[in-house]
Design an enzyme around this catalytic site. Structure first.
Site, PDB file in Angstrom:
ATOM      1  N   TYR A 142       7.904 -27.573  20.110  1.00  0.00           N
ATOM      2  CA  TYR A 142       8.667 -28.296  21.127  1.00  0.00           C
ATOM      3  C   TYR A 142       7.673 -28.891  22.111  1.00  0.00           C
ATOM      4  O   TYR A 142       6.804 -28.190  22.635  1.00  0.00           O
ATOM      5  CB  TYR A 142       9.612 -27.338  21.852  1.00  0.00           C
ATOM      6  N   ASP A 237      -1.003 -29.381  22.672  1.00  0.00           N
ATOM      7  CA  ASP A 237      -0.009 -29.195  23.732  1.00  0.00           C
ATOM      8  C   ASP A 237      -0.183 -27.771  24.260  1.00  0.00           C
ATOM      9  O   ASP A 237       0.268 -26.802  23.629  1.00  0.00           O
ATOM     10  CB  ASP A 237       1.394 -29.421  23.175  1.00  0.00           C
ATOM     11  N   LYS A 265       3.282 -26.480  33.996  1.00  0.00           N
ATOM     12  CA  LYS A 265       3.708 -25.165  34.456  1.00  0.00           C
ATOM     13  C   LYS A 265       2.672 -24.408  35.288  1.00  0.00           C
ATOM     14  O   LYS A 265       2.789 -24.348  36.498  1.00  0.00           O
ATOM     15  CB  LYS A 265       4.136 -24.313  33.256  1.00  0.00           C
TER      16      LYS A 265
HETATM   17  N1  HOZ Z   1       9.262 -24.810  26.837  1.00  0.00           N
HETATM   18  C1  HOZ Z   1      10.248 -24.214  27.671  1.00  0.00           C
HETATM   19  C2  HOZ Z   1      10.798 -22.978  27.032  1.00  0.00           C
HETATM   20  N2  HOZ Z   1      10.850 -23.014  25.657  1.00  0.00           N
HETATM   21  C3  HOZ Z   1      11.309 -25.176  28.046  1.00  0.00           C
HETATM   22  C4  HOZ Z   1      12.056 -24.734  29.242  1.00  0.00           C
HETATM   23  C5  HOZ Z   1      13.259 -25.600  29.478  1.00  0.00           C
HETATM   24  O1  HOZ Z   1      13.610 -26.399  28.601  1.00  0.00           O
HETATM   25  O2  HOZ Z   1      13.859 -25.461  30.531  1.00  0.00           O
END
Ligand code: HOZ
Length: 422
Positions: A142, A237, A265
């Site tokens: 992701y 990433d 973050k």
């Molecule tokens: N990468 C974050 C957790 N998998 C995403 C958090 C979100 O979408 O709020």
């Protein structure tokens, strides 16, 4: 009625699904989420006054725990001087120098306001630099929610069953080649089939959005070699792993130099921040030096820079990484003993302060093997942990995060809860 339930009802009337990011919903668990009113150290407090030991850590950035004094003070001091200027500021220069010092592959860096902006911009830059359109990503990884990357995506998209989001034009999605992680042959075949057309590979070097799993020995090095051979860029990433798994992220652990890196973050210390950076000749293609456009009113925001810098300085000052490793190892030892005695199939993946418990007998090396985790066992485990005041992500496809604010007693209380949760 509990206050959280009432808030959820109100939220559902005015916010889609009652949440501002799908990962916060407990829909798959078939429960209302709790609403947090305050958080300190490793602990959350909800609107009904219940307390939880937190392993979500606001999805990664709370590496020093919630509201660490050094970060809160830095934000308060910065706020006294103004909230946003829309001009260059000294703090963003400090931040860029700090990132370039800690992550040697980054010679130049541009700040954004989120990880999504960082990855979206890095992809545009890779395309602009190479003059090529196709990109490779891996199933279950992701990289935020821009169109090109919402294809076979992990995180909330996977949890809620929409890994290929509606609204992404087919022609855009067609330019994203999705391959299984850890499969070298699939990458070789793609470069053979689309010779001279692939702009970049983007990869979470340690995937953390389909659960958490690791590369086979030599896999990341292979990605470095094959992209270089074919004139494509390698983008790591490290939005979740950057500054968390080592001062220079996964690339520091492996001694690999990606062309571009995306961050987020942790460098915001809890405020909205992302960044992308890398080779100077590539970064110099960005406007106003080059033809690739990228912008943001709040990029390099003084409050966010103050928070992020305070967090990075504190991480270095206390050498957070050895502390995080020792807490992670304590958790892993305890989980292994409890799961072994419970005679349940399980795989526990961990590196430093990132971990995931899968309920499957087979090793987890990619999305397909991660999806073998038994959802019913996960659901029971999640709810029983929650009832005992332990908060892990409400999905089997998310990573757990430990902070330096967790104590040995927190870890032991978590293990005690686990032994009653299976
Ligand atoms: N990468 C974050 C957790 N998998 C995403 C958090 C979100 O979408 O709020």
């Amino acid at each position: 009625m509990p206050i959280s339930e009432d808030l959820y009802k109100r939220a559902c009337r005015v916010i889609p699904g009652g949440v501002n990011s799908p990962v916060r919903a407990f829909r798959r668990i078939e429960r209302a989420p709790f609403f947090v009113t305050e958080a300190h150290g490793a602990h959350l407090k909800d609107a009904d006054g219940r307390e939880y030991i937190d392993y979500v850590g606001t999805w990664g950035p709370a590496i020093l725990g919630h509201a660490p004094e050094c970060v809160v003070q830095a934000v308060q001091q910065a706020a006294q001087k103004g909230l946003s200027f829309g001009t260059p500021t000294p703090a963003e220069v400090d931040m860029a120098e700090t990132i370039c010092r800690l992550v040697p592959s980054i010679q130049k860096v541009r700040m954004t306001s989120s990880g999504t902006e960082a990855t979206m911009s890095a992809i545009r830059l890779a395309r602009g630099f190479t003059g090529r359109s196709r990109i490779i990503k891996f199933a279950g990884c992701y990289h935020g929610h821009s169109d090109s990357l919402l294809v076979a995506a992990g995180s909330g998209a996977l949890t809620h069953g929409e890994p290929d989001s509606a609204g992404v034009p087919r022609d855009v999605a067609a330019l994203t080649l999705v391959l299984p992680y850890n499969d070298e042959n699939a990458v070789r075949q793609a470069f053979k089939k689309y010779r001279g057309e692939i702009a970049c590979i983007i990869v979470e070097p340690y995937p953390g959005n389909a659960g958490f799993f690791l590369p086979r020995p030599g896999y990341l090095e292979f990605l470095r070699d094959i992209t270089a051979q074919h004139g494509a860029l390698l983008i790591f990433d490290e939005v979740m792993t950057g500054f968390r798994l080592s001062p220079s992220g996964v690339q520091g652990l492996h001694g690999i130099t990606p062309d571009l890196t995306t961050l987020g973050k942790v460098i915001g210390g809890g405020l909205p921040v992302g960044a992308f950076g890398g080779r100077a000749d590539i970064m110099d293609c960005i406007s106003p030096l080059g033809p690739v456009y990228q912008a943001g009113t709040l990029s390099g925001n003084p409050l966010a820079m103050a928070a992020g810098l305070a967090q990075l300085r504190e991480l270095e000052r206390i050498d957070a990484w050895s502390r995080l490793e020792s807490l992670g190892a304590r958790l892993e030892d305890g989980v292994s003993k409890i799961l072994h005695d419970a005679h349940l199939p399980y795989v526990f993946k961990r590196c430093g302060s990132m971990f995931c418990l899968f309920f499957t007998a087979d090793d987890v090396v990619d999305l397909q093997s991660a999806q073998k985790t038994d959802f019913n066992i996960f659901r029971r485990y999640f709810l029983r942990m929650l009832d005992q005041g332990i908060f892990v992500a409400p999905s089997p496809f998310e990573t757990g995060f430990i902070s330096t604010a967790h104590s040995e007693a927190d870890i032991d209380a978590t293990l005690h809860a686990l032994s009653h949760a299976l």
